[in-house]
Write a protein that holds these residues in place. Sequence first.
Motif, PDB file in Angstrom:
ATOM      1  N   GLY A 159     -21.243  26.834  -1.609  1.00 34.72           N
ATOM      2  CA  GLY A 159     -20.207  26.193  -2.418  1.00 34.72           C
ATOM      3  C   GLY A 159     -19.738  24.886  -1.821  1.00 34.72           C
ATOM      4  N   VAL A 160     -19.619  24.847  -0.499  1.00 42.05           N
ATOM      5  CA  VAL A 160     -19.257  23.609   0.184  1.00 42.05           C
ATOM      6  C   VAL A 160     -20.280  22.526  -0.109  1.00 42.05           C
ATOM      7  CG1 VAL A 160     -18.937  22.506   2.436  1.00 42.05           C
ATOM      8  CG2 VAL A 160     -17.985  24.794   2.025  1.00 42.05           C
ATOM      9  N   SER A 161     -21.542  22.881  -0.030  1.00 42.37           N
ATOM     10  CA  SER A 161     -22.619  21.925  -0.283  1.00 42.37           C
ATOM     11  C   SER A 161     -22.578  21.408  -1.717  1.00 42.37           C
ATOM     12  CB  SER A 161     -23.971  22.596  -0.011  1.00 42.37           C
ATOM     13  OG  SER A 161     -25.031  21.720  -0.288  1.00 42.37           O
ATOM     14  N   VAL A 162     -22.328  22.303  -2.671  1.00 42.58           N
ATOM     15  CA  VAL A 162     -22.251  21.915  -4.080  1.00 42.58           C
ATOM     16  C   VAL A 162     -21.137  20.901  -4.304  1.00 42.58           C
ATOM     17  CG1 VAL A 162     -21.650  22.724  -6.392  1.00 42.58           C
ATOM     18  CG2 VAL A 162     -23.248  24.035  -4.994  1.00 42.58           C
ATOM     19  N   LEU A 163     -19.959  21.178  -3.774  1.00 46.22           N
ATOM     20  CA  LEU A 163     -18.817  20.291  -3.994  1.00 46.22           C
ATOM     21  C   LEU A 163     -19.007  18.945  -3.296  1.00 46.22           C
ATOM     22  CD1 LEU A 163     -15.827  22.797  -3.788  1.00 46.22           C
ATOM     23  CD2 LEU A 163     -17.015  21.931  -5.814  1.00 46.22           C
ATOM     24  N   ASN A 164     -19.653  18.953  -2.146  1.00 52.03           N
ATOM     25  CA  ASN A 164     -19.953  17.677  -1.484  1.00 52.03           C
ATOM     26  C   ASN A 164     -20.953  16.857  -2.298  1.00 52.03           C
ATOM     27  OD1 ASN A 164     -18.215  18.109   0.658  1.00 52.03           O
ATOM     28  ND2 ASN A 164     -19.788  18.957   2.000  1.00 52.03           N
ATOM     29  N   ASP A 165     -21.886  17.546  -2.967  1.00 49.59           N
ATOM     30  CA  ASP A 165     -22.830  16.845  -3.846  1.00 49.59           C
ATOM     31  C   ASP A 165     -22.105  16.209  -5.030  1.00 49.59           C
ATOM     32  OD1 ASP A 165     -24.977  17.517  -2.248  1.00 49.59           O
ATOM     33  OD2 ASP A 165     -25.613  19.218  -3.494  1.00 49.59           O
ATOM     34  N   VAL A 166     -21.118  16.910  -5.567  1.00 50.62           N
ATOM     35  CA  VAL A 166     -20.309  16.354  -6.663  1.00 50.62           C
ATOM     36  C   VAL A 166     -19.596  15.094  -6.193  1.00 50.62           C
ATOM     37  CG1 VAL A 166     -18.308  16.731  -8.135  1.00 50.62           C
ATOM     38  CG2 VAL A 166     -20.018  18.535  -7.895  1.00 50.62           C
ATOM     39  N   ASN A 192       0.812  -1.216   0.000  1.00 51.39           N
ATOM     40  CA  ASN A 192       0.000   0.000   0.000  1.00 51.39           C
ATOM     41  C   ASN A 192       0.847   1.269   0.000  1.00 51.39           C
ATOM     42  OD1 ASN A 192      -2.673   0.820  -0.241  1.00 51.39           O
ATOM     43  ND2 ASN A 192      -2.837   1.331   1.924  1.00 51.39           N
ATOM     44  N   LEU A 193       1.958   1.234  -0.733  1.00 44.76           N
ATOM     45  CA  LEU A 193       2.810   2.415  -0.846  1.00 44.76           C
ATOM     46  C   LEU A 193       2.028   3.608  -1.352  1.00 44.76           C
ATOM     47  CD1 LEU A 193       5.542   3.922  -0.958  1.00 44.76           C
ATOM     48  CD2 LEU A 193       5.895   2.899  -3.228  1.00 44.76           C
ATOM     49  N   PHE A 194       1.153   3.366  -2.329  1.00 46.57           N
ATOM     50  CA  PHE A 194       0.429   4.462  -2.946  1.00 46.57           C
ATOM     51  C   PHE A 194      -0.910   4.761  -2.280  1.00 46.57           C
ATOM     52  CE2 PHE A 194       3.217   2.858  -6.415  1.00 46.57           C
ATOM     53  CZ  PHE A 194       4.017   3.992  -6.505  1.00 46.57           C
ATOM     54  N   GLY A 195      -1.163   4.093  -1.159  1.00 44.96           N
ATOM     55  CA  GLY A 195      -2.226   4.464  -0.245  1.00 44.96           C
ATOM     56  C   GLY A 195      -3.626   4.548  -0.818  1.00 44.96           C
ATOM     57  N   PHE A 196      -4.417   5.406  -0.179  1.00 48.37           N
ATOM     58  CA  PHE A 196      -5.799   5.661  -0.591  1.00 48.37           C
ATOM     59  C   PHE A 196      -5.800   6.977  -1.336  1.00 48.37           C
ATOM     60  CE2 PHE A 196      -5.699   3.104   3.192  1.00 48.37           C
ATOM     61  CZ  PHE A 196      -6.583   2.072   2.906  1.00 48.37           C
ATOM     62  N   GLU A 197      -6.390   6.999  -2.513  1.00 45.96           N
ATOM     63  CA  GLU A 197      -6.304   8.188  -3.368  1.00 45.96           C
ATOM     64  C   GLU A 197      -7.682   8.641  -3.827  1.00 45.96           C
ATOM     65  OE1 GLU A 197      -3.744   9.822  -3.490  1.00 45.96           O
ATOM     66  OE2 GLU A 197      -2.048   8.492  -3.136  1.00 45.96           O
ATOM     67  N   ASN A 198      -8.538   8.934  -2.867  1.00 41.25           N
ATOM     68  CA  ASN A 198      -9.885   9.408  -3.192  1.00 41.25           C
ATOM     69  C   ASN A 198      -9.839  10.863  -3.655  1.00 41.25           C
ATOM     70  OD1 ASN A 198     -10.041   7.391  -0.774  1.00 41.25           O
ATOM     71  ND2 ASN A 198     -12.006   7.223  -1.835  1.00 41.25           N
ATOM     72  N   VAL A 199     -10.533  11.143  -4.734  1.00 39.35           N
ATOM     73  CA  VAL A 199     -10.643  12.517  -5.230  1.00 39.35           C
ATOM     74  C   VAL A 199     -11.414  13.342  -4.204  1.00 39.35           C
ATOM     75  CG1 VAL A 199     -11.591  13.985  -7.040  1.00 39.35           C
ATOM     76  CG2 VAL A 199     -10.550  11.785  -7.631  1.00 39.35           C
ATOM     77  N   THR A 200     -10.810  14.439  -3.750  1.00 38.95           N
ATOM     78  CA  THR A 200     -11.356  15.222  -2.647  1.00 38.95           C
ATOM     79  C   THR A 200     -11.109  16.711  -2.880  1.00 38.95           C
ATOM     80  OG1 THR A 200     -10.721  13.400  -1.161  1.00 38.95           O
ATOM     81  CG2 THR A 200     -11.373  15.471  -0.132  1.00 38.95           C
ATOM     82  N   PRO A 201     -12.121  17.556  -2.730  1.00 35.66           N
ATOM     83  CA  PRO A 201     -11.886  18.997  -2.874  1.00 35.66           C
ATOM     84  C   PRO A 201     -11.123  19.557  -1.668  1.00 35.66           C
ATOM     85  CG  PRO A 201     -14.222  18.443  -3.171  1.00 35.66           C
ATOM     86  CD  PRO A 201     -13.562  17.257  -2.552  1.00 35.66           C
ATOM     87  N   LEU A 202     -10.076  20.316  -1.949  1.00 33.41           N
ATOM     88  CA  LEU A 202      -9.338  21.062  -0.931  1.00 33.41           C
ATOM     89  C   LEU A 202      -9.699  22.529  -1.117  1.00 33.41           C
ATOM     90  CD1 LEU A 202      -7.139  21.093   1.316  1.00 33.41           C
ATOM     91  CD2 LEU A 202      -5.458  21.427  -0.521  1.00 33.41           C
ATOM     92  N   THR A 203     -10.048  23.214  -0.031  1.00 30.94           N
ATOM     93  CA  THR A 203     -10.542  24.584  -0.167  1.00 30.94           C
ATOM     94  C   THR A 203      -9.854  25.559   0.776  1.00 30.94           C
ATOM     95  OG1 THR A 203     -12.319  24.448   1.494  1.00 30.94           O
ATOM     96  CG2 THR A 203     -12.810  23.608  -0.715  1.00 30.94           C
ATOM     97  N   TYR A 204      -9.826  26.802   0.346  1.00 29.29           N
ATOM     98  CA  TYR A 204      -9.414  27.929   1.190  1.00 29.29           C
ATOM     99  C   TYR A 204     -10.669  28.389   1.924  1.00 29.29           C
ATOM    100  CZ  TYR A 204      -7.193  32.412   2.410  1.00 29.29           C
ATOM    101  OH  TYR A 204      -6.661  33.500   3.080  1.00 29.29           O
ATOM    102  N   ARG A 205     -10.709  28.156   3.230  1.00 29.33           N
ATOM    103  CA  ARG A 205     -11.943  28.271   4.012  1.00 29.33           C
ATOM    104  C   ARG A 205     -12.714  29.573   3.762  1.00 29.33           C
ATOM    105  NH1 ARG A 205     -12.681  24.852   8.485  1.00 29.33           N
ATOM    106  NH2 ARG A 205     -10.882  23.535   8.998  1.00 29.33           N
ATOM    107  N   SER A 206     -12.030  30.689   3.927  1.00 31.92           N
ATOM    108  CA  SER A 206     -12.734  31.973   3.901  1.00 31.92           C
ATOM    109  C   SER A 206     -13.177  32.378   2.502  1.00 31.92           C
ATOM    110  CB  SER A 206     -11.848  33.076   4.493  1.00 31.92           C
ATOM    111  OG  SER A 206     -10.667  33.245   3.716  1.00 31.92           O
ATOM    112  N   GLY A 207     -12.678  31.674   1.468  1.00 29.59           N
ATOM    113  CA  GLY A 207     -13.018  32.055   0.108  1.00 29.59           C
ATOM    114  C   GLY A 207     -14.207  31.317  -0.477  1.00 29.59           C
ATOM    115  N   LEU A 208     -14.695  30.285   0.211  1.00 25.27           N
ATOM    116  CA  LEU A 208     -15.784  29.473  -0.331  1.00 25.27           C
ATOM    117  C   LEU A 208     -17.019  29.589   0.551  1.00 25.27           C
ATOM    118  CD1 LEU A 208     -16.469  27.408  -2.592  1.00 25.27           C
ATOM    119  CD2 LEU A 208     -15.879  25.608  -0.950  1.00 25.27           C
ATOM    120  N   PRO A 209     -18.128  30.094   0.012  1.00 27.92           N
ATOM    121  CA  PRO A 209     -19.352  30.196   0.818  1.00 27.92           C
ATOM    122  C   PRO A 209     -19.924  28.831   1.147  1.00 27.92           C
ATOM    123  CG  PRO A 209     -19.804  30.741  -1.485  1.00 27.92           C
ATOM    124  CD  PRO A 209     -18.316  30.602  -1.364  1.00 27.92           C
ATOM    125  N   ALA A 210     -20.793  28.797   2.135  1.00 23.77           N
ATOM    126  CA  ALA A 210     -21.402  27.529   2.569  1.00 23.77           C
ATOM    127  C   ALA A 210     -22.112  26.833   1.424  1.00 23.77           C
ATOM    128  CB  ALA A 210     -22.362  27.792   3.725  1.00 23.77           C
TER     129      ALA A 210
END
Length: 319
Positions: free
Chosen positions: A275-282, A255-273
Motif C-alpha cells: 500500500g505504501v508503494s501504491v500511494l507513493n506511485d500516485v 509565505n504565510l500559507f507555506g508549502f502545501e504539497n498533497v501528501t498521504p498521511l498513514t497509520y503505520r500498522s494499518g497499511l501494508p508495504a
Amino acid sequence: MTNVTIARSIRSSSTSAVSLLVVAAAALTGCGSSDSSDGKDPLKGDTAKAGTVVVGSNNFPESILLADIYGEALKSKGIKVSYKLNIGTREVTYGLIKNGTITVLPEYNGALLAYLDAKAAPQSADETNQAISAKLDPKLSLLVSSQAQDKDAIALNEATAKKYNLTDKSTIADLSGVAKDLVLGGSPEFQTRQQGLKGLKSSYGLDFKSFKALDAGGPLTVAALQKNNIQAADVFTTDPGIGKNKFVVLQDPKNLFGFENVTPLTYRSGLPAAGVSVLNDVSAKLDTETLVKLNGDVQNGDKDPLDVAKNWLASAGLS
C-alpha cells in the motif's frame, strides 16, 4: 459542493447522524460519511478491521476526490478498502488517524505542520516534511509528497479588486490600508489558525472589519464572495471557480500559507508495504495542473469524484 454531498450520501447511510455528532462534539463544520458496510460511527475510535485499509477525508470536495484516488489505487492492487469520507476538519481527522480509526488520509504538508507546530517556518517542501516527521505521532507516517500543491490564499471578488486597484500581482500586504473596510470569509477554524486570521495579523498586520464563518473554500464561501456579502475570502488555489468567477488571488510574499504539497498521511500498522508503494506511485504522477483539471471535472463538470478518480488512475497507468 451539492453534487459531492449527494454522491457521498448515496454511498453511505450515516451522513446525518455523524454530521450532528461532529457539530456537537467538535463544534466544527462538517458531516461524516462512511462507505464501510458495518455502519459504525467514524468518530467512536474503532480501529479498522484486520486487513482493511480505511481511507478518510476532510470536509471539502478536493479532499474527497483525493481520498477516492488513494482508495481506488489501493483497491486496484488487491488491497481491501473502506471509506470514511467528508468527516470534518483536521482538528477532527488527525485524532481519528492517530487512534487507527482511519488508515490513510490525504494531507497538505504545510497545513499539517502548522497544526503540529505553529511556529515552524520551513523554507522548502523537504524542510516541511522533515519538520512534520519530528512532530508527528510515532504511530503515523508521512509518505512521499506529490508535486501537486493546493494552498490557501486570500482572494477578492472582481468588484473589490477594481475598487482598490488590486490585481493578481498585488500582495496580501496591499490590503493594509483597506482591510478595515472588508469582510473576510472562510471556514470557522480559519479564525483560530496561524494560517488564518492569526497569521494575517502577525505577518501582515491586517485587521478586517469582521469575519464571516462559512465553509472551507466551498460553495458557501464562493457564493458569498460572488454576491459581495464578503469582499475577501480564504480560497484554495486549485479551485476552478477562481477563474470562472474572476476572483483576484493576492500574492503571499511572506509565505504565510507555506508549502502545501498533497501528501498521504498513514497509520503505520494499518497499511501494508504494498500500500505504501501504491500511494507513493500516485504521488509521483500527481501534479498541480492535473489536480486543477480533476477539480474542474468534479466542481464544474458535475461528475462524481469516484468516477473522476477511477478515470484518472486508468489514464495514468495506476489501475
